[in-house]
Structure formats: C-alpha cells, structure tokens
Write a protein that holds these residues in place. Structure first.
Motif, PDB file in Angstrom:
ATOM      1  N   ASP A 287       0.818  -1.212   0.000  1.00 39.51           N
ATOM      2  CA  ASP A 287       0.000   0.000   0.000  1.00 39.51           C
ATOM      3  C   ASP A 287       0.846   1.254   0.000  1.00 39.51           C
ATOM      4  O   ASP A 287       0.631   2.174  -0.784  1.00 39.51           O
ATOM      5  CB  ASP A 287      -0.897   0.027   1.250  1.00 39.51           C
ATOM      6  CG  ASP A 287      -2.180  -0.745   1.013  1.00 39.51           C
ATOM      7  OD1 ASP A 287      -2.842  -1.113   1.989  1.00 39.51           O
ATOM      8  OD2 ASP A 287      -2.493  -0.993  -0.181  1.00 39.51           O
ATOM      9  N   GLN A 288       1.842   1.253   0.874  1.00 38.36           N
ATOM     10  CA  GLN A 288       2.697   2.433   1.006  1.00 38.36           C
ATOM     11  C   GLN A 288       3.434   2.733  -0.285  1.00 38.36           C
ATOM     12  O   GLN A 288       3.500   3.870  -0.737  1.00 38.36           O
ATOM     13  CB  GLN A 288       3.685   2.168   2.135  1.00 38.36           C
ATOM     14  CG  GLN A 288       4.506   3.347   2.561  1.00 38.36           C
ATOM     15  CD  GLN A 288       5.469   2.951   3.674  1.00 38.36           C
ATOM     16  OE1 GLN A 288       5.659   1.769   3.951  1.00 38.36           O
ATOM     17  NE2 GLN A 288       6.065   3.935   4.308  1.00 38.36           N
TER      18      GLN A 288
ATOM     19  N   LYS B 236     -22.249   3.756  -4.044  1.00 40.65           N
ATOM     20  CA  LYS B 236     -21.800   2.387  -4.262  1.00 40.65           C
ATOM     21  C   LYS B 236     -20.280   2.356  -4.180  1.00 40.65           C
ATOM     22  O   LYS B 236     -19.611   2.810  -5.098  1.00 40.65           O
ATOM     23  CB  LYS B 236     -22.253   1.934  -5.655  1.00 40.65           C
ATOM     24  CG  LYS B 236     -22.399   0.449  -5.795  1.00 40.65           C
ATOM     25  CD  LYS B 236     -23.155   0.112  -7.078  1.00 40.65           C
ATOM     26  CE  LYS B 236     -23.484  -1.367  -7.148  1.00 40.65           C
ATOM     27  NZ  LYS B 236     -24.213  -1.694  -8.365  1.00 40.65           N
ATOM     28  N   PRO B 237     -19.740   1.838  -3.092  1.00 39.38           N
ATOM     29  CA  PRO B 237     -18.292   1.897  -2.913  1.00 39.38           C
ATOM     30  C   PRO B 237     -17.506   1.285  -4.059  1.00 39.38           C
ATOM     31  O   PRO B 237     -16.576   1.878  -4.569  1.00 39.38           O
ATOM     32  CB  PRO B 237     -18.065   1.116  -1.618  1.00 39.38           C
ATOM     33  CG  PRO B 237     -19.348   1.177  -0.911  1.00 39.38           C
ATOM     34  CD  PRO B 237     -20.426   1.256  -1.954  1.00 39.38           C
ATOM     35  N   ILE B 238     -17.892   0.073  -4.446  1.00 36.04           N
ATOM     36  CA  ILE B 238     -17.195  -0.524  -5.591  1.00 36.04           C
ATOM     37  C   ILE B 238     -18.231  -1.134  -6.520  1.00 36.04           C
ATOM     38  O   ILE B 238     -19.074  -1.890  -6.094  1.00 36.04           O
ATOM     39  CB  ILE B 238     -16.215  -1.639  -5.137  1.00 36.04           C
ATOM     40  CG1 ILE B 238     -15.162  -1.049  -4.219  1.00 36.04           C
ATOM     41  CG2 ILE B 238     -15.562  -2.312  -6.315  1.00 36.04           C
ATOM     42  CD1 ILE B 238     -14.208  -0.117  -4.893  1.00 36.04           C
ATOM     43  N   HIS B 239     -18.155  -0.796  -7.782  1.00 31.96           N
ATOM     44  CA  HIS B 239     -19.104  -1.374  -8.727  1.00 31.96           C
ATOM     45  C   HIS B 239     -18.716  -2.784  -9.095  1.00 31.96           C
ATOM     46  O   HIS B 239     -17.567  -3.174  -9.012  1.00 31.96           O
ATOM     47  CB  HIS B 239     -19.184  -0.497  -9.973  1.00 31.96           C
ATOM     48  CG  HIS B 239     -20.048   0.683  -9.756  1.00 31.96           C
ATOM     49  ND1 HIS B 239     -19.620   1.793  -9.077  1.00 31.96           N
ATOM     50  CD2 HIS B 239     -21.338   0.911 -10.085  1.00 31.96           C
ATOM     51  CE1 HIS B 239     -20.605   2.655  -9.000  1.00 31.96           C
ATOM     52  NE2 HIS B 239     -21.650   2.153  -9.602  1.00 31.96           N
ATOM     53  N   GLU B 240     -19.742  -3.493  -9.531  1.00 39.95           N
ATOM     54  CA  GLU B 240     -19.593  -4.923  -9.806  1.00 39.95           C
ATOM     55  C   GLU B 240     -18.437  -5.213 -10.749  1.00 39.95           C
ATOM     56  O   GLU B 240     -17.637  -6.098 -10.530  1.00 39.95           O
ATOM     57  CB  GLU B 240     -20.896  -5.382 -10.415  1.00 39.95           C
ATOM     58  CG  GLU B 240     -21.116  -6.865 -10.418  1.00 39.95           C
ATOM     59  CD  GLU B 240     -22.376  -7.176 -11.212  1.00 39.95           C
ATOM     60  OE1 GLU B 240     -23.375  -6.455 -10.998  1.00 39.95           O
ATOM     61  OE2 GLU B 240     -22.341  -8.093 -12.034  1.00 39.95           O
ATOM     62  N   PHE B 245     -12.695  -3.371 -15.398  1.00 39.23           N
ATOM     63  CA  PHE B 245     -12.497  -2.194 -16.246  1.00 39.23           C
ATOM     64  C   PHE B 245     -11.279  -1.382 -15.811  1.00 39.23           C
ATOM     65  O   PHE B 245     -10.653  -0.725 -16.624  1.00 39.23           O
ATOM     66  CB  PHE B 245     -13.771  -1.343 -16.272  1.00 39.23           C
ATOM     67  CG  PHE B 245     -14.817  -1.908 -17.192  1.00 39.23           C
ATOM     68  CD1 PHE B 245     -15.756  -2.811 -16.716  1.00 39.23           C
ATOM     69  CD2 PHE B 245     -14.837  -1.588 -18.531  1.00 39.23           C
ATOM     70  CE1 PHE B 245     -16.700  -3.371 -17.561  1.00 39.23           C
ATOM     71  CE2 PHE B 245     -15.783  -2.140 -19.394  1.00 39.23           C
ATOM     72  CZ  PHE B 245     -16.713  -3.038 -18.902  1.00 39.23           C
ATOM     73  N   ARG B 246     -10.958  -1.418 -14.555  1.00 39.75           N
ATOM     74  CA  ARG B 246      -9.728  -0.765 -14.111  1.00 39.75           C
ATOM     75  C   ARG B 246      -8.512  -1.516 -14.642  1.00 39.75           C
ATOM     76  O   ARG B 246      -7.501  -0.915 -14.988  1.00 39.75           O
ATOM     77  CB  ARG B 246      -9.657  -0.737 -12.584  1.00 39.75           C
ATOM     78  CG  ARG B 246     -10.662   0.182 -11.931  1.00 39.75           C
ATOM     79  CD  ARG B 246     -10.126   1.584 -11.785  1.00 39.75           C
ATOM     80  NE  ARG B 246     -11.065   2.399 -11.048  1.00 39.75           N
ATOM     81  CZ  ARG B 246     -10.930   3.701 -10.815  1.00 39.75           C
ATOM     82  NH1 ARG B 246      -9.877   4.334 -11.294  1.00 39.75           N
ATOM     83  NH2 ARG B 246     -11.839   4.357 -10.138  1.00 39.75           N
ATOM     84  N   SER B 247      -8.632  -2.844 -14.681  1.00 34.11           N
ATOM     85  CA  SER B 247      -7.487  -3.630 -15.145  1.00 34.11           C
ATOM     86  C   SER B 247      -7.145  -3.287 -16.585  1.00 34.11           C
ATOM     87  O   SER B 247      -5.988  -3.402 -17.003  1.00 34.11           O
ATOM     88  CB  SER B 247      -7.777  -5.130 -14.992  1.00 34.11           C
ATOM     89  OG  SER B 247      -8.672  -5.580 -15.995  1.00 34.11           O
ATOM     90  N   HIS B 271      -4.208   6.383  -7.082  1.00 36.78           N
ATOM     91  CA  HIS B 271      -5.591   6.741  -6.791  1.00 36.78           C
ATOM     92  C   HIS B 271      -6.565   5.595  -6.943  1.00 36.78           C
ATOM     93  O   HIS B 271      -7.775   5.799  -6.931  1.00 36.78           O
ATOM     94  CB  HIS B 271      -6.021   7.888  -7.730  1.00 36.78           C
ATOM     95  CG  HIS B 271      -5.093   9.060  -7.630  1.00 36.78           C
ATOM     96  ND1 HIS B 271      -4.929   9.767  -6.473  1.00 36.78           N
ATOM     97  CD2 HIS B 271      -4.264   9.628  -8.530  1.00 36.78           C
ATOM     98  CE1 HIS B 271      -4.049  10.725  -6.669  1.00 36.78           C
ATOM     99  NE2 HIS B 271      -3.623  10.669  -7.902  1.00 36.78           N
ATOM    100  N   VAL B 272      -6.046   4.397  -7.102  1.00 38.10           N
ATOM    101  CA  VAL B 272      -6.963   3.267  -7.246  1.00 38.10           C
ATOM    102  C   VAL B 272      -7.376   2.782  -5.858  1.00 38.10           C
ATOM    103  O   VAL B 272      -6.526   2.539  -5.011  1.00 38.10           O
ATOM    104  CB  VAL B 272      -6.286   2.122  -8.036  1.00 38.10           C
ATOM    105  CG1 VAL B 272      -7.208   0.929  -8.142  1.00 38.10           C
ATOM    106  CG2 VAL B 272      -5.894   2.606  -9.409  1.00 38.10           C
ATOM    107  N   PRO B 273      -8.662   2.632  -5.603  1.00 36.66           N
ATOM    108  CA  PRO B 273      -9.105   2.189  -4.282  1.00 36.66           C
ATOM    109  C   PRO B 273      -8.544   0.822  -3.936  1.00 36.66           C
ATOM    110  O   PRO B 273      -8.391  -0.037  -4.810  1.00 36.66           O
ATOM    111  CB  PRO B 273     -10.633   2.130  -4.416  1.00 36.66           C
ATOM    112  CG  PRO B 273     -10.975   2.909  -5.621  1.00 36.66           C
ATOM    113  CD  PRO B 273      -9.790   2.884  -6.514  1.00 36.66           C
ATOM    114  N   SER B 274      -8.291   0.619  -2.665  1.00 42.09           N
ATOM    115  CA  SER B 274      -7.646  -0.609  -2.206  1.00 42.09           C
ATOM    116  C   SER B 274      -8.360  -1.903  -2.593  1.00 42.09           C
ATOM    117  O   SER B 274      -7.720  -2.855  -3.024  1.00 42.09           O
ATOM    118  CB  SER B 274      -7.479  -0.533  -0.685  1.00 42.09           C
ATOM    119  OG  SER B 274      -6.429  -1.340  -0.282  1.00 42.09           O
TER     120      SER B 274
END
Lengths: 391, 431
Positions: A287-288, B236-240, B245-247, B271-274
């Motif tokens: 993460d870091q 919606k925190p993460i879409h299905e 699509f991020r990949s 900036h990609v969510p965990s």
C-alpha cells in the motif's frame, strides 16, 4: 490621533507611492516587502491609512502621475484595502487586497526576473491572514466564511500546480519554465530550486526516466538544508529506488537515520540475491509503495536479484571446483530457488537465464539439450555501472 | 417517465447544493447559504487533504454543469429533423437505409450522428435523447455487431460514430448515475472488441487509422467511466465490474516506453481504491505487467492463457506478439549453436500451435530443419535473423479460441465474462 492636515496627508501618500515605484525600478525587494505587509501594523502603514481618509482623492493622484499610473492596478485597490483594514472592515479589505494581489502577479510575470519573489511571499501571507480574519467576520454575521477558500484559489495561481500533485498538468508548465529564457534558474532562491528539482525529479521517477531522476533528485539532496531532516527524507524516499535501479545500494545507517526502513529488506534482498525476501518486502509495504508511486520501480529490481543469486551460486561452485565453475546446471538453479520457496520449473529457469543474457546481466549462453548455462570466463556478471537495466 | 426524471434531477440538484459552500462567483449565494450547514475546510487547514479539495472543486463544477445541463426530449434514436435532412442529402449509412434505399430511412433505423457541438447552450432539447431512449439506442447498436451481412470494418465504423453520439448526449445531460455506468461499460466493451478485430484485419505493421482512432475513443470512454465510478462512490463503494475495467488501464499501458497517454501507471495506481487493487482482475493485470516488464516470456504467456478474460485478452493481444518476439530473440541469440531448439518445445514456450511456430520463425528470416527421427528443430544463431518487414499475421494462441462473430452481442449481456479459458476449451465454454 493628532489632527492631520490635508497637506500632510498628501505628502504621506505621495511618499508611499514614490517608495513603491522606486522599489520597483531599483528592484529593491526589501523595501517593497515592507510596503505590502499590512499585518505588521507598522506605524507608517497605519498613518498612510489615516492619510487616505483625510485626502480622499488618492485615485486621481495615482492615475494622473506618470510615475504612479503604471502601478495603478496594484496601488488603487491596495489603498482601498488598507482603508477598510483600518476601519475594521475585513471582508472588504480582503476583496480589495485580492484584486491588488492579482494585479501584482500580472506585473510579476512581466518583470525580467524573479527579484520580487519575497514580496510575492509577503502578499501570499497577507492574503491568507486577511482571508482568515474576513471569514471570522462573515461567520460572526451569520454568513458563509468563504474567503479563505478564495485565497486558496489565489495561492494556487501563485504556486502553480506542482504542490498540489496534479502532476499530469505539470508537463506544460515545466516545459514553459525550462525553455523560457526569461528566467535563469540560478537566480531563484536555493529553497525554490531544491523544491523544483524535487518535484520534477519525482515526475521523472513516475515516468521511469532514471538518469534524469537521479540527476534532479541528487541536486535536491545536495542543496537541501542539511538540518532539514524531513525534507531530506522526502528526497531520499524517491532517490533510493532510483539508485537501486542503477545498482547503487544505500548503507543501512542512512535508512535508519531517515526512517526509511521500508527499504531495508529490499536492499538486503539485492545484496543476498534473495528473491523471496524481495517479494515479501513488496507485499508487506504494498500500500505504502503504491501510494507513493515507487512500487513499479521496486518491482523491476527482480532481475538484479536474480543476477545476484546466480552470481552467488557461481561463487560457491568456483570454491568447490574452479575448473567447472563457469558451467551452471539449470537444475542447480531450480534447487536454489526451491530452497527460497520459489517454485520454478526448468523451462522457466531457462527463460530467466535467456533474459538475463539478453539484457546483459549475464555473459554467456545456454545449452538447451544439456540444460546448462555456460558463463563467460571473463566478467560473467557485469555491473550496472550507473545505468538502468537495458530493455 | 421524462417528467419524473426531470424532477428527480431537480431535487438531486437541491441536495447537492446544500452540501457545498457556494462558489464565490455566484451572487445569489446569500439566499442559499445558511450557517446550519458545515462547510468543507479550506485548503490551508491541515485536516483536509488536497484530494478533498480537488474533489470538492470537481463537484462544484458538476453542480454548475447540472445547472447548464439540458434535459433531452427527443423520443427517437435520431432527431426527426436530422433524419429528414440526411434523407434529403442521401447521407444515410447502410444500416439506416429502408430496404436499401439511400434516400429513405425510418425512426426504427436512423441513429443520431456524432457532431461536434460548439457549446451546450446552442443545443436544442429536442435534439437530445433522454436516458431511456439512449439505452434503447445503445442496445440496438450493439445488436448490429452480430450482423454477418457486412464486413466488420463497416459495422465498426457505424457503431463507433453512433456510440460516440450516445456518449455525447449522456455527458451533455450530465447523466452520471448507475445507468450511465452501465452504458459506458458496454461502450468500452465495444471498443475493446474492435481493438481486437480491427487488428486482425489490418495486414500492415503500421496501425491502421481506424484502429488508432478506436484506441483513442477507448481511452476516452474508459476515463469517463472511471470518473463515473468516482462520482458514484458514495452510493456504491465498488461497482460490480469496476475491477475488470480498471485492469484495462494497466493492460493498455504495459509498455512504459511507449507513448505516455495520460498518466503514467505509477501515478495512476496512487488513486486506485484498495479493494480494486486486491481484486482478481487487477492481480492478473499486475502480474502481466510484472512479467512483461521483466521479460519473463514464459510466465507472461502462460498466465495470459490461464487467466485472461476475453476482454483482457483483446487488449493484451499486441503485447503477446511483442513477448513472443522477445522470446524468439532470446532463444535464438542465447542458445548454444550446436543444440538446435526443438519446435515442439518452442511451441510450448510461445503458446503457439507447432505449425504456426514454423511460419513465425520464417517471418523472422529463420529456417527450420528436421533431425533423424523427424523432429522439427530451430537452429540458433542464424545470420539471417531479422525483424519481419510487414506486420505479423495472426497466430494461434493456445488456450484461446476466437469468439465467433455471432457470439459477440452475447458479451454484452453475459455476466460470466471472467471465466478463464482452459487449454483447448471450445467456444461453447463461454456460455
């Protein structure tokens, strides 16, 4: 306050305006700074404010004189701001000051060099202080305190996009700075040069231009205030991955001193040829590293770790039997990797060997049928010598 | 239906306004602002991050945009005025012609063309299609992909242009909800499929203009899609399908030495969510990236064969050729001259049918030979090794079957796109 005559007021106003235009024409930033620093509450500024209340036609004065009219866009709103400031009317003081500050930036851009940078700093400071006080006034009147936000927008104009990290917009800004012949980089204060090199060096890291990144970040490091440990740490955070990519390892004490221990295992892995440790270190701080943007750079070190591992096997073999050391069985490598808990078949090992040879990390060739790597008798594991692994 | 949509967006507008401090430009602030509401701290406060500021500013422009946004009223796939004009001018695409007549169309066939608009202010509501019409239009367009009557380039050209117009209508009306996401996902899928199919049809090594333009729109649509995901984060925190699509972004940027289109990957990952980073689809993309960058052709090719979804494969396909090139180069240059490399083994390494391997080698100026027992071999360190002059033809990829064109439209309704291809599975495996 003693009664001030019209003549006296007029004199003080022209006095200020003269000092302003003199400061500009002789590029005397020290004097200019003092003329802009409202919050210092200096007697001369306070009496100027009083003068403006007595002699109320300052605008005409400014516009009619050849000496003062070039700076009318700055001084007219500045005077207005000062008057409002004196009467405790902070919101209006802010609005007028903002107008003056915008005009100042325009002029600043037209001046040949950055001589007035410190005056710009003062303006930035003043605008923030004024905005805060204006907001307090607004809030106390039940209105929305929005001036500080507006000041923020102004500050953005001043300091550009670099500090906010909207990095992809930087390209055009940097290009215009680096090709402009108006500004001589050396003329800027050291602090700014270091800051600039830090941010642009970081950009080079993200774009994986390692030689450029090395040059810029090293400059920042060398010229950074040695007592400013936080800044040194920031620079090293990006410089270390760059150095690793060109085969230069930091000493452990450096990592400890600046609290960059997240790199310790990675450095260790490179020293030992320990692939397992590398993968582990990348996972542990994933993460870091992703957030700071160095993950992909560190991941690429894998090939160098392989090189180191093969070199160690070679050294061990050389100790056992120097005459046969230059021939390495692929099976031996498979065993070594298994010991490192890395499951790789002989085909993949052959692939890695081929790649290392292709990228000049290993000198030699492999024999497919006998499943052996034959190393060059001379310098089979060339050092990187300050260049990143070629593709 | 339209009226409901209208009032909904009005209340949404109201809602949005209440949460943010009024921008200093608007003078009617005083009536709206109210010290009941908490305002986001400004940039100098240490608690708010600069990212929040950027988001707030983005939301503010969103708010401003909503005030400018039109609500479309056009009930047809194509505004009537445009259809009549194009009929007169004989400017009808093949798919729009009624019984093949170039002067005649119908509301069921005509689809609004893409046209660069000067500004939203000059557009009439009657020319803009509301959301339900846009959804129908998109579904109709995508159904054309199954058509066997026309060559793919012709279909692509039409769908390319008309979907661009659909995107434009969505953006103009500032439709940013779940349905917009759904539509953009479908449009991206179309571009990805085209990316693959157009490549197959062009024979030269230089990328055809059609292919390049498609890649350009693919990137744009993908970026819009990411913005939509972000805009809908609160609901919606993460879409299905977000992970897949991020990949795509990663797979489009495997080659860091190529032209940087937009942000570099290092920046983009920040900036990609965990949860996305930890997803299976992103894991695959990152592995592909790692192996590609390292040059580990063996793992790259076998991982792609084992784990890529159809769409991921379409994007990564150009890199497959590059990696195979590298593999051949390495083996040819680094292998002992007296040990020619068995084609059977090379086939495994390159993930290519053996017959194709021979052609592949020939394309690189290399000759193969046969040993005493009939095994085909590649002698290494030949002096005739060279880069192929024209482009490479399409070679097989073990473990992957070309999707029949009659199956394409099913991709848009099938939820199981992530089923990896097992070696030698058949097309039926998709369903």
């Amino acid at each position: 306050m003693a009664y001030m005559s019209m003549g006296e007021a007029h004199r003080r106003i022209t006095d200020y305006l003269n000092r302003f235009s003199d400061a500009v024409s002789s590029q005397d930033v020290a004097s200019l700074k003092q003329l802009l620093s409202f919050s210092s509450n200096s007697p001369s500024l306070l009496s100027l404010a009083d003068s403006l209340n007595v002699f109320q036609d300052a605008n005409r004065l400014i516009k009619q004189s050849d000496n003062y009219s070039p700076f009318a866009d700055i001084t007219v709103p500045l005077f207005r701001s000062l008057q409002h400031y004196r009467t405790g009317n902070l919101v209006d003081a802010y609005l007028a000051f903002e107008k003056s500050a915008n005009a100042f930036i325009q002029e600043f851009r037209n001046w040949e060099s950055a001589w007035a940078l410190e005056a710009l700093y003062v303006i930035a400071y003043e605008i923030r202080v004024l905005a805060e006080r204006a907001d307090r006034e607004l809030a106390s009147n039940g209105k929305s305190p929005e001036k500080l936000k507006a000041a923020g927008s102004f500050l953005m104009k001043v300091f550009g996009v670099l500090a906010l990290g909207t990095v992809h917009l930087c390209r055009s800004v940097i290009r215009s700075i680096e090709t402009a012949r108006i500004f001589d980089f050396e003329e800027f204060p050291k602090r700014d040069k270091v800051t600039y090199m830090y941010y642009t060096g970081r950009l080079e890291v993200f774009n994986e231009n390692f030689p450029a990144a090395d040059q810029k970040l090293s400059y920042a490091l060398i010229n950074c205030n040695p007592r400013s440990e936080a800044n040194i740490r920031m620079i090293l955070k990006y410089l270390i991955p760059v150095k690793l990519s060109i085969g230069i390892l930091p000493k452990d004490w450096l990592l400890e001193k600046y609290n960059l221990v997240e790199y310790s295992n990675i450095v260790q892995a490179l020293r030992r040829g320990d692939l397992r440790l590398l993968r582990h270190a990348l996972e542990e701080h994933e993460d870091q590293f992703l957030r700071s943007g160095v993950y992909l750079v560190l991941e690429k070190l894998e090939l160098q770790v392989y090189q180191r591992l093969f070199k160690k096997i070679y050294i061990i073999q050389k100790q056992k039997d120097p005459s046969k050391a230059h021939q390495m069985k692929l099976d031996v490598i498979v065993k070594a990797l298994k010991w490192l808990e890395m499951d790789m078949d002989v085909d993949e090992v052959e692939c890695i060997v081929a790649i290392l040879i292709h990228k000049n990390l290993v000198k030699g060739y492999f024999a497919h049928k006998s499943k052996v790597v034959v190393l060059s008798k001379q310098d089979p594991f060339p050092k990187l010598n300050g260049k990143p692994v070629n593709s | 239906m339209e009226r409901r949509h209208h009032s909904q967006s009005h209340s949404q507008r109201q809602q949005r306004r209440n949460h943010f401090s009024s921008s200093s430009s608007s003078s009617s602030n005083q009536s709206r602002s109210n010290n009941r509401f908490s305002f986001p701290k400004s940039s100098s406060s240490s608690s708010s991050s600069s990212a929040n500021d950027v988001r707030d500013r983005r939301r503010e422009t969103q708010e401003e945009k909503q005030e400018e946004a039109i609500v479309g009223t056009c009930p047809f796939m194509c505004p009537e005025a445009e259809r009549l004009q194009r009929q007169r001018l004989r400017d009808l695409a093949v798919f729009e012609r009624l019984h093949g007549d170039p002067r005649n169309s119908s509301p069921a066939l005509a689809v609004k063309k893409f046209c660069r608009t000067m500004s939203a202010k000059e557009v009439r509501a009657s020319d803009v299609r509301p959301l339900p019409v846009l959804e129908e239009t998109l579904n109709y367009l995508l159904s054309l992909l199954d058509s066997t009557e026309h060559p793919f380039e012709v279909i692509h050209d039409f769908v390319f242009d008309r979907t661009r117009s659909v995107r434009q209508d969505l953006i103009m009306q500032n439709i940013v909800n779940d349905k917009a996401i759904n539509m953009f996902e479908k449009i991206v899928k179309f571009h990805v499929i085209s990316h693959h199919k157009l490549r197959s049809s062009c024979s030269s090594s230089s990328i055809s203009p059609l292919h390049y333009l498609n890649l350009e729109q693919l990137t744009k649509a993908l970026t819009s899609l990411y913005n939509l995901y972000e805009a809908n984060r609160s609901s919606k925190p993460i879409h299905e399908k977000e992970a897949e699509f991020r990949s795509f972004y990663v797979l489009l940027h495997l080659d860091s030495n190529g032209q940087p289109v937009g942000e570099s990957l290092s920046l983009w990952f920040r900036h990609v969510p965990s949860p996305i980073i930890k997803s299976k689809e992103m894991w695959f993309a990152r592995q592909a990236l790692r192996y590609f960058q390292m040059g580990n052709y063996r793992r790259f090719l076998s991982t792609v064969a084992a784990e890529a979804s159809y769409l991921q494969y379409c994007i990564i396909e150009p890199y497959i050729d590059e990696v195979r090139s590298l593999a051949l180069c390495c083996i040819h240059n680094c292998c002992y001259k007296l040990h020619p490399y068995p084609l059977g083994h090379l086939s495994k390494v390159l993930m290519m049918e053996e017959s194709d391997v021979e052609l592949f080698c020939n394309a690189y100026g290399l000759q193969t030979c046969i040993d005493e027992v009939g095994n085909k071999l590649l002698p290494t360190k030949q002096t005739t090794f060279c880069r192929p002059k024209g482009g490479l033809q399409n070679y097989s990829f073990l473990g992957f079957q070309q999707l029949g064109s009659h199956m394409l439209s099913s991709l848009f309704y099938n939820h199981f796109l992530l089923v990896p291809m097992k070696p030698f599975s058949h097309v039926d495996g998709w369903n």
